[in-house]
Every structure is written in C-alpha cells, then in structure tokens.
Write an enzyme that holds these catalytic residues in place. Sequence first.
Site, PDB file in Angstrom:
ATOM      1  N   HIS A 246      56.663  51.890 -51.811  1.00 18.25           N
ATOM      2  CA  HIS A 246      55.312  51.722 -51.276  1.00 18.25           C
ATOM      3  C   HIS A 246      54.369  51.591 -52.473  1.00 18.25           C
ATOM      4  O   HIS A 246      53.669  52.515 -52.862  1.00 18.25           O
ATOM      5  CB  HIS A 246      54.920  52.905 -50.396  1.00 18.25           C
ATOM      6  CG  HIS A 246      53.509  52.836 -49.900  1.00 18.25           C
ATOM      7  ND1 HIS A 246      53.057  51.823 -49.084  1.00 18.25           N
ATOM      8  CD2 HIS A 246      52.447  53.641 -50.118  1.00 18.25           C
ATOM      9  CE1 HIS A 246      51.775  52.013 -48.816  1.00 18.25           C
ATOM     10  NE2 HIS A 246      51.383  53.108 -49.435  1.00 18.25           N
TER      11      HIS A 246
ATOM     12  N   ASP B 277      52.720  49.117 -44.360  1.00 22.00           N
ATOM     13  CA  ASP B 277      53.045  47.826 -44.962  1.00 22.00           C
ATOM     14  C   ASP B 277      53.730  46.913 -43.945  1.00 22.00           C
ATOM     15  O   ASP B 277      53.458  45.709 -43.882  1.00 22.00           O
ATOM     16  CB  ASP B 277      53.950  48.026 -46.180  1.00 22.00           C
ATOM     17  CG  ASP B 277      53.391  49.066 -47.136  1.00 22.00           C
ATOM     18  OD1 ASP B 277      52.279  48.866 -47.630  1.00 22.00           O
ATOM     19  OD2 ASP B 277      54.066  50.078 -47.365  1.00 22.00           O
TER      20      ASP B 277
END
Length: 315
Positions: free
Chosen positions: A169, A141
Amino acid sequence: MCSARTSMLIVCLPCQPIILVLLDITPMLPVLDGVVMELQDCALPLLREVIPTDKVEVGFKDLDAAILVGSMPRKEGMERKDLLNANVAIFKTQGEALEKYAKKTVKVLVVGNPANTNCLIASKSAPSIPKENFSCLTRLDHNRARSQVAMRVGVPSDSVKNVIIWGNHSSTQYPDVHHAIVNHHGKEMSGFDAVNDESWLKGDFITTVQQRGAAVIKARKLSSAMSAAKAICDHMRDIWFGTPDGEWVSMGVYSTGNSYGVPNDLMYSFPVMIKNKTWKVVDGLSINDFSRGKMDATAAELVDERDTALTFLGA
C-alpha cells in the site's frame, strides 16, 4: 486504534450487531466523547454499545475484530527508517496487547501506514494468534481502481469486478486489470477490451491509483477519510460474510512464498476469495512480463521495509 467487539449473536446473519470499543490516548478522551455522541446521533440499528477508553486492557479485551488505525505519519524531513522505527514501537505494543487480551480468533485489520509492514510487526508481536488472522488495507486502492475503470468506460462501479492490487500500500503498488471483468451495458467484457486503451491502462491508470492518496491530501489538505472508512467496512464485511462466488477482492495478507513468486514472510496484497472467515489467495492467474516486473518491484520494496523494521524489533 479502533476495535470492534462483536456481540454474541449468530454471525451468519447479514445484519451483525456490534459493540464498538474505541481506544485512544488520554489527552484525546474529550474528542473521543464527541465521536461517541456522533455515533449515538446516527441511530445506527446494529450498533448496540460504544465504549470509549484509554486503557489497553479494556480496548483489547476479548475482541473478535480489531481495526488498528493509529500510526506515526511521515513528517517533513523525516527519513523512512525513522518512520519505520516509530511505527515498529507502536505496532509491537499493539501486537503484544492483542496477544495478552484479545481472543485467539481475533481478525486484525491494520490501516495505519506503512500498513503492510506495520501489520507484519503486529503479527510477529502476537505469536499465538495465527498469521492468517492479520491483514492490511488495500481495499481502498482496490475501490479506486474499480472506480477509475468504471468512469473511463461509463458504467457504475459495481459493473467492474476482479481488479487486483498487488503488493504494498504505497506508490509501488500495482493495480492490475488483466483479469478484470466489466459488465458493459449488459455484455461482459475483459477490462482491457472494455477500456480499449492499453496505453492508458498501463500508464495514467496505474499512476492515478498509486498516487490517489497524495492527490486527496493535496486537494483537501487532509488524508482520505470517507473513502478509507468505506474501504474498512468493505474489508471487514467480506471477512465476516465472504466474497460472492467467482469474485475476488484485494487484501494485504501473509505470504508463505507459495504464490506468484512473492517472497516468504511479507504482508503482500493478493487477490483473495473468502469463505467461512478464511481467505485464500486466487492462484493460477496468468502473469505477463509487464505485470511480473511491477509485482517484483513492489515486493522488493516490502522486503527492504521488512528487513529495516526487523532491525528495530530486535529480530
């Protein structure tokens, strides 16, 4: 599950030879043999040996680093509690194997989703290994956020530093550029000044990073592969060799309740600096109301996941 048993050479060198131990279920051993052949054919100069196995006692024995990639994916019609129940069983077993066979100094990276909560379960199932040795992957990410900003500004991705992924996440994660620095053709600027589009940074940028995994699946009919592997390498390299001075990266790490108002006993993604294989949360960053709301929302999701998972763990 993939694990890495590093060789007994000096780890301060920038070139770290490794022995790679690959653990999978018995029916997958022929496929694993194919992976071994490909690794051999790469002629990787630092890869000293590859050991494929279906035996837990071999796969986890004396590990310096463990990368846990196997988890139960969410299937159509499956409720979230069912997904958590299945993964609690998997990561309880893997945590117990780490407790029994791995070195107490082992560094554990959980990749299999839901990564934050799976990581917490693995840690709780290996009580003699310090909680600080467990982390989950939000580097993918982090890399996605850097790339999106770089493309928007028109600079290479390594010209963007100190973005932050806060929290889970998942689609609640908060990609934050309030403290990012962009080298814009030789001039250092804040992320907001370099992009010069607040509506994009608070809108499409965030949703693009949050939903990038789903977009990849929609496009290639498979989940992220090359980018995830690169993120794993980035994460483990920084654990081993540290982060550059003045720079931080994003990692899901254990929250003690002392940083940014994040509740205790969560695996939460923070900005961290790493030195001597030890991470430290970058504290003292200013948090505005917009960021506070996003950070609290992803923390609330993690609290709910944790509490649900712990009912299955029997805690």
